[in-house]
Design an enzyme around this catalytic site. Sequence first.
Site, PDB file in Angstrom:
ATOM      1  CE  LYS A   1      52.362  -6.807  48.274  1.00  0.00           C
ATOM      2  NZ  LYS A   1      51.097  -6.723  47.527  1.00  0.00           N
TER       3      LYS A   1
ATOM      4  N   GLY B   1      55.805   1.109  42.118  1.00  0.00           N
ATOM      5  CA  GLY B   1      54.543   1.553  42.701  1.00  0.00           C
ATOM      6  C   GLY B   1      54.581   3.039  42.983  1.00  0.00           C
ATOM      7  CB  SER B   2      52.517   5.126  45.158  1.00  0.00           C
ATOM      8  OG  SER B   2      52.733   4.464  46.378  1.00  0.00           O
TER       9      SER B   2
ATOM     10  CB  VAL C   1      54.627   2.619  48.768  1.00  0.00           C
ATOM     11  CG1 VAL C   1      55.216   1.283  49.185  1.00  0.00           C
ATOM     12  CG2 VAL C   1      53.196   2.728  49.269  1.00  0.00           C
TER      13      VAL C   1
ATOM     14  CD  GLU D   1      58.891   2.242  36.978  1.00  0.00           C
ATOM     15  OE1 GLU D   1      58.474   3.424  37.120  1.00  0.00           O
ATOM     16  OE2 GLU D   1      58.218   1.321  36.518  1.00  0.00           O
TER      17      GLU D   1
ATOM     18  CB  CYS E   1      54.768   4.657  36.112  1.00  0.00           C
ATOM     19  SG  CYS E   1      55.571   3.431  35.108  1.00  0.00           S
TER      20      CYS E   1
ATOM     21  CD  GLU F   1      51.849   8.523  39.154  1.00  0.00           C
ATOM     22  OE1 GLU F   1      51.998   8.224  40.348  1.00  0.00           O
ATOM     23  OE2 GLU F   1      52.441   7.939  38.243  1.00  0.00           O
TER      24      GLU F   1
HETATM   25  P1  NAI Z   1      51.032   1.286  46.083  1.00  0.00           P
HETATM   26  O1  NAI Z   1      52.357   1.892  45.895  1.00  0.00           O
HETATM   27  O2  NAI Z   1      50.436   1.300  47.449  1.00  0.00           O
HETATM   28  O3  NAI Z   1      51.052  -0.246  45.602  1.00  0.00           O
HETATM   29  C1  NAI Z   1      52.068  -0.871  44.874  1.00  0.00           C
HETATM   30  C2  NAI Z   1      52.482  -2.164  45.565  1.00  0.00           C
HETATM   31  O4  NAI Z   1      53.073  -1.873  46.821  1.00  0.00           O
HETATM   32  C3  NAI Z   1      51.345  -3.126  45.876  1.00  0.00           C
HETATM   33  O5  NAI Z   1      51.792  -4.440  45.677  1.00  0.00           O
HETATM   34  C4  NAI Z   1      51.086  -2.887  47.360  1.00  0.00           C
HETATM   35  O6  NAI Z   1      50.514  -3.979  48.012  1.00  0.00           O
HETATM   36  C5  NAI Z   1      52.481  -2.636  47.860  1.00  0.00           C
HETATM   37  N1  NAI Z   1      52.582  -1.878  49.113  1.00  0.00           N
HETATM   38  C6  NAI Z   1      51.729  -0.955  49.614  1.00  0.00           C
HETATM   39  N2  NAI Z   1      52.199  -0.469  50.774  1.00  0.00           N
HETATM   40  C7  NAI Z   1      53.377  -1.081  51.004  1.00  0.00           C
HETATM   41  C8  NAI Z   1      54.348  -0.982  52.042  1.00  0.00           C
HETATM   42  N3  NAI Z   1      54.207  -0.154  53.063  1.00  0.00           N
HETATM   43  N4  NAI Z   1      55.446  -1.748  51.968  1.00  0.00           N
HETATM   44  C9  NAI Z   1      55.630  -2.574  50.916  1.00  0.00           C
HETATM   45  N5  NAI Z   1      54.738  -2.716  49.928  1.00  0.00           N
HETATM   46  C10 NAI Z   1      53.632  -1.977  49.950  1.00  0.00           C
HETATM   47  O7  NAI Z   1      50.052   1.972  45.069  1.00  0.00           O
HETATM   48  P2  NAI Z   1      48.453   2.076  45.175  1.00  0.00           P
HETATM   49  O8  NAI Z   1      48.024   2.525  46.532  1.00  0.00           O
HETATM   50  O9  NAI Z   1      47.893   0.810  44.681  1.00  0.00           O
HETATM   51  O10 NAI Z   1      48.158   3.245  44.143  1.00  0.00           O
HETATM   52  C11 NAI Z   1      48.167   4.601  44.565  1.00  0.00           C
HETATM   53  C12 NAI Z   1      48.816   5.481  43.546  1.00  0.00           C
HETATM   54  O11 NAI Z   1      50.170   5.090  43.356  1.00  0.00           O
HETATM   55  C13 NAI Z   1      48.234   5.428  42.157  1.00  0.00           C
HETATM   56  O12 NAI Z   1      47.137   6.223  42.002  1.00  0.00           O
HETATM   57  C14 NAI Z   1      49.383   5.899  41.336  1.00  0.00           C
HETATM   58  O13 NAI Z   1      49.451   7.295  41.352  1.00  0.00           O
HETATM   59  C15 NAI Z   1      50.587   5.338  42.046  1.00  0.00           C
HETATM   60  N6  NAI Z   1      51.056   4.090  41.432  1.00  0.00           N
HETATM   61  C16 NAI Z   1      52.116   4.142  40.599  1.00  0.00           C
HETATM   62  C17 NAI Z   1      52.541   3.011  39.952  1.00  0.00           C
HETATM   63  C18 NAI Z   1      53.696   3.044  39.029  1.00  0.00           C
HETATM   64  O14 NAI Z   1      53.851   2.131  38.220  1.00  0.00           O
HETATM   65  N7  NAI Z   1      54.545   4.022  39.084  1.00  0.00           N
HETATM   66  C19 NAI Z   1      51.863   1.734  40.111  1.00  0.00           C
HETATM   67  C20 NAI Z   1      50.786   1.768  41.070  1.00  0.00           C
HETATM   68  C21 NAI Z   1      50.408   2.919  41.671  1.00  0.00           C
END
Ligand code: NAI
Length: 786
Positions: free
Chosen positions: A190, A242-243, A246, A264, A298, A393
Site C-alpha cells: 500500500k 512511516g511514523s 503508527v 523503519e 527519516c 521529528e
Molecule cells: P504515517 O505513519 O501515518 O504514514 C505512513 C504510511 O502508513 C501511509 O501509507 C499511511 O497510509 C499508513 N498508515 C497510517 N495509519 C496506519 C495504520 N493505523 N495502520 C497501517 N498503516 C497506516 O505518517 P504520516 O501521518 O503521513 O506522517 C506523520 C509524521 O510521520 C511525519 O511528519 C513524520 O514525522 C513521520 N513520518 C516518518 C516517515 C519515515 O520515513 N520515517 C515517513 C512518513 C512520515
Amino acid sequence: MTIAQILGTMDYGPAPEDAGPARAWLAAHEDGFGHFIDGAMTKPAALFEVRDPARDVVLARVSQGSAADVDAAVAAARAAQPGWAGLSGHDRARHLYALARHVQQHARLLAVLETLDSGKPIRESRDIDVPLVARHFYHHAGWAEILDDELPGHSAHGVCGQIIPWNFPLLMLAWKIAPALAAGNTVVLKPAEYTPLTALAFAEIAMECGLPKGVINIVTGDGETGAAIVAHDGIDKLAFTGSTAVGRKIREQSAGTGKGLTLELGGKSPFIVFEDADLDAAVEGVVDAIWFNQGQVCCAGSRILVAESVAPRFEALLRARMETLRTGDPLDKCTDVGAIVHPTQLERIRALVEAGRAEGVTLTQGAAPAEGCFYPPTLVTDVEPASVLSVEEIFGPVVTLTTFRTPSDALALANNSRYGLAASIWSENVNLCLDLAAKVKVGIVWINCTNVFDAGAGFGGYRESGFGREGGREGMMAYLRAPSPAGKGAGSQPAALDTSPATGMTASDIDRTAKLYVGGKQARPDSGYSYAVQGRKGAVGLAGLGNRKDIRNAVEAATKATGWGGATGHNRAQVLYYIGENLSARAQEFATRLEAFGTARKDAQAEVDAAVRRCFWYAAQADKFDGAVHATKTDFVTLAMHEPLGVMGLVCPTAQPLLGAVSLMLPAIAMGNRVVLVPSQTHPLAATDLYQVLETSDVPAGVVNIVTGPRDELARVLAAHDGVDGLWYFGARDSIRDIERASAGNLKQTWAEADDARDWTTAAGQGRGFLHKATQVKNIWVPYGA
Ligand code: NAI
C-alpha cells in the site's frame, strides 16, 4: 523574464522539466485508477483526489482500498506464492532484472511523476530516487540468483504486507518489493495516500515485464487500508516505513500473530561538526542533510552539533549558504528545495516551529514562495537540548544548531534522543570519527558525508527508529525464514507457584535455597518469599520469588556493566571458555541436579555435555561473527559492524533447564550484550547453580543477572522495561501476544517462540541464527580520495 534581464542579474533563468509525457499518462487515466490485483487493474471505486502540492491542482483520482480489496489482493498473492517461490532463483532473478531494466527505460516518466505527486525537486527524483530504484532491483536480482548458495535452507515467509510512506514513494516501493520477491515472497503493497502515482505506474511496468500475476499487488488507500493489511490473517510478514506512532500501533496489533515484522520509523539524527572539520564541506553536508527532499527524510540530519570554537564561523557560512538556496517549483531543474508533500504536513511543521518560537528560540529563514505548499529553509539557534524542536521529528526543512565543548559532550548530545537512525560526523581526524561512530547509538553513520544510500548496505535504526534492516544481506534475511523448527508446539504453561512452606525437604536441600543473582552478587528477592521447586520425589529446594523490583535492579546492574560491550571478541571468548571449563569440572554435580528434577541419567549427562560444548562453540564464535566491508559506491568503504543490542531479557524454556538457559545466555553475552535471565520456572535451580560457575569464570559483575520466579509475570516486566533493548521469550504460545504487545513501548526487538518447538540438545539450539538475533548491524560510511 527576458534573456537580457537574466544576463543583467546573472541570476538563474527558469529551467523547467517537460512534464508533457507524465501529464499525458495522467490524462489517459482521467477516469481514475483502480488497484493492481492479480495482474490487472481493478475498476476504479471510492475515488479520492491526489494533488500536486506545488500547484494545488488535482493530478488524478485513485481508489480507496476496502477490506474486500485487501482480501482479494491477499488471495491473489497467496495463490501466486507457491509458484513464485517454486521458480529457480535464476528465473526470479530474470524477472527482477527485467523490472530494473524497465524502470530505467521509463526513468524520466517516473521521475517527473514523482516530482508532480510529492513536490520533491526534479533533480532529486531524476538523479537520486529513480536510479536507486533501478539499483535496488538489480541488486536483488543478484540475491535471487545466489540465494540458495548464500543462505541455504532459508525459505520465503509467504505473503508480505508492505506499507510505505510518501517521502520516497517509488524508492520505498523498491526497498520493499525487491528483497521480498528475490526471497520468493509475494506482496500486497500500500503506497501512501498522498503519493500513490508512481506505484501505479510501476504496476503497469510489472505488467509490461510479464511478471506472473499475483506476485505484486498494489492496493491504494489511507491508514484504514493499511490497518486492514496489518490485521489480515493471510499475511505472513509485515514491513512498514512511516511514523513511530503508527509503527508502535502495528507492533501492538501484530503481537502474538506470528507475523514477521520489520519497522523503519522516525529519526532525529545528529550532524556533528568538530573544530578540525572542513567547514565548507560540512555546510554543503547540511544542505544534503536537512534540505534534501525538504527535510522530509527519516534520516535527515536535523540536529547540528558544532564545536563551540568554530560555531560562529560555521554559522556564518551556513547562513550565507542558506541565502543561495532556491525554494520553488519542483519541476525546475535549478530548484534546491521543493514543495512540502501536503498541506497537513505543512501545518504540522508550522505548528512545531511555532511551539519552538514560544520557547524563545531564534529562527533564521531563507526565501520561499508565498503561494503553494512551501516552507522556507530554517535554522534554529538559541535552542536547548530539551526544546520541542530538538526532540520532535519535524519532517521539514528545519534544523537546530547547538554547540559542544568536548567529544564526550558531543556524544552525550548525539545519543540524547529516543530515536537512533543515523548520524553524520565531520572531522579531518579519522580516529576521532571512528571512535564516535562506534559509540553513537544509531544504525547508520556517515563520516564526512551524509544521506548516502546503496542497495548493498543495510539501512535501519536502533531504539524507536525501529528494527530490521533494508538492503544488503541483513535486508535479505528479513524476508526469509531461517531454518528452524519454530511454529510447532503450544509451549509450556508452568503451574502456579506455591509459596507455602515446602514439606519433605532435607536439611541440605534447604541449605541450598537459591537467591537471585544481581550485579555479580547473590541477592535476596525483594518479596522476601521463596517457592518450592518440585523434583521427582517432592520438593528439592527453594528458589527466590522475584518480582518487578528485582527485575528493575537486575536491569540497572546490567545497564552499568558497559565495559562488556567494549571488550574484544577475544576477551569475551576467554570468559566463555572459562565458563565451559568450570562447567565441565562440575559436570557430575549438574547432572545429578537434573536427575533430581526427574531427568533420566543418560539425558542429564547429555544435557550437561551439550551445555559444555555450547560454551566452546560460542567462545569460538565470539571473535568470528564479525561484520563486512560492503561494495557500495565509488570512493566509499562501507563498514558493516555487528553491535550488541545492549541489555537483553532472556526468558528460558521450561524443559532442559540448564541447556535452555545456557543456549540463550551464551550467544547473547558472546556478542557483548548484558543479560537479565529468567530461568525455567519449574526447574530454576539448574540455572541458579550457575552462580558459582559465573563467579569463578571472571564474568564481570552485571553481565549476567538471574531472577527466578513467575516466568510470564517477569517476562512482561522485561518486555515493558525501557532499559531493555531486546527480549527473547521461550514459553507459552498463549503468552506471546501480551509480551510482544508490552514491548511496543520502546520498540525493543523481540524473539518469541513456544518453548517446546525446539529440542535444545540438537542443532536447533545453537547457531549463527542466535548470534544474528543478538546483534544489530551498524553501517559506517567512510569516504576516501585525496
Ligand atoms: P504515517 O505513519 O501515518 O504514514 C505512513 C504510511 O502508513 C501511509 O501509507 C499511511 O497510509 C499508513 N498508515 C497510517 N495509519 C496506519 C495504520 N493505523 N495502520 C497501517 N498503516 C497506516 O505518517 P504520516 O501521518 O503521513 O506522517 C506523520 C509524521 O510521520 C511525519 O511528519 C513524520 O514525522 C513521520 N513520518 C516518518 C516517515 C519515515 O520515513 N520515517 C515517513 C512518513 C512520515
